[in-house]
Scaffold this active site. Structure first.
Site, short mmCIF file in Angstrom:
data_model
loop_
_atom_site.label_atom_id
_atom_site.label_comp_id
_atom_site.label_asym_id
_atom_site.label_seq_id
_atom_site.Cartn_x
_atom_site.Cartn_y
_atom_site.Cartn_z
N ARG A 60 16.50 30.65 -17.82
CA ARG A 60 16.13 29.26 -17.57
C ARG A 60 15.74 28.57 -18.87
NH1 ARG A 60 11.74 28.92 -12.97
NH2 ARG A 60 12.22 26.71 -13.26
N CYS B 119 5.88 25.54 -17.79
CA CYS B 119 6.86 26.38 -17.09
C CYS B 119 7.84 25.45 -16.40
CB CYS B 119 6.16 27.32 -16.10
SG CYS B 119 5.09 26.47 -14.92
#
Length: 286
Positions: free
Chosen positions: A185, A242
């Site tokens: 990611r 995040c």
């Protein structure tokens, strides 16, 4: 007082009636999974908190601008939830999940954000509880409504403007952004979870699971300190982020365990950052 982690054995030995145990299990792909798991069996006396409805706020600011997938709840709403869970000024709160603490750490951070220091995450989660020979129950627990109040915050947070301005800062004043997402990611290679892939320019990657041992419990304070100090020298000049401000709290918990407190949370994180195409994006590794 437990303020970072608590073992299953320590939790089992607690007999203080002021303790409130909160089940924070969740599944990012299935919002009902956590409650279903709670209903199937939970630590005796535990109450349930839902990440989406209890531990997060509106996805849009008052002006309608997208604020991320899991923005922080406003203070009044958070207090209402915590009181409903039975949390008082003197309550020892224990949060747990089944995911290495990735969701429990959100409640840990939220309580610290309103000045409540007596909150810890069950090290190893419900698996550690079961492995210690402890039982589960299916009865829905309840508590008398609590009276927790806001005190001086024990946390620091920054907004998207601060993160954007940081990109233009000179090297001697720049803050180090640490991204808690998985490496694929971070590199921009997982379009299923992140339709807009990549990371904030200059960020470093520290997957939250890197804080854990193979058994799902946290690494030692010494080991965590050595690993984190390879990323920055001053935690007060670091920003944790995040995908949506949840697993970043796991990194903040790890830093507290390591004795490296003081880093800030960027609550909007990648989901807010990438919602505006004018903000710069980097891909690949650092």
């Amino acid at each position: 007082m437990y303020a970072t982690l608590i073992s299953a054995q320590q939790l089992a030995a607690l007999s203080d009636k002021t303790t409130v145990v909160v089940d924070c299990r969740h599944d990012l792909m299935d919002g009902q999974a956590g409650k279903n798991a709670y209903d199937a069996g939970h630590i005796p006396g535990a109450v349930f908190a839902n990440l989406d409805t209890d531990l997060s706020g509106s996805k849009h600011n008052a002006d309608g601008v997208f604020a991320g997938r899991h923005p922080l709840p406003n203070t009044d709403d958070l207090l209402a939830v915590l009181r409903r869970l039975g949390i008082n000024q003197d309550t020892q709160v224990i949060a747990y999940d089944a995911h290495g603490g990735m969701f429990a750490a959100r409640l840990w951070w939220l309580l610290r954000s309103i000045g409540h220091a007596s909150v810890a995450v069950l090290d190893g989660g419900i698996a550690a509880w079961i492995s210690a020979g402890q039982t589960l129950q299916t009865e829905v627990a309840s508590h008398v409504v609590g009276n927790i109040q806001v005190k001086d915050s024990l946390t620091t947070q920054v907004n998207v403007q601060t993160v954007l301005q940081n990109l233009q800062a000179t090297a001697d004043v720049q803050l180090q952004v640490i991204d808690a997402r998985a490496a694929d990611r971070f590199r921009g290679e997982n379009e299923t979870i992140d339709p807009v892939g990549g990371h904030i320019p200059g960020a470093k990657n520290r997957f939250f699971k890197d804080n854990l041992q193979a058994d799902g419990r946290f690494k030692s304070a010494q080991e965590l300190r050595q690993e984190w100090q390879a990323l920055f020298t001053d935690p007060t000049k670091a920003i944790m982020q995040c995908g949506s401000g949840v697993t970043a709290c796991h990194n903040l918990l790890a830093l507290e365990v390591a004795g490296l407190g003081g880093a800030a949370l960027y609550p909007g994180s990648w989901s807010e950052w990438c919602s505006d195409a004018s903000r710069p994006v980097a891909t690949g590794t650092v």
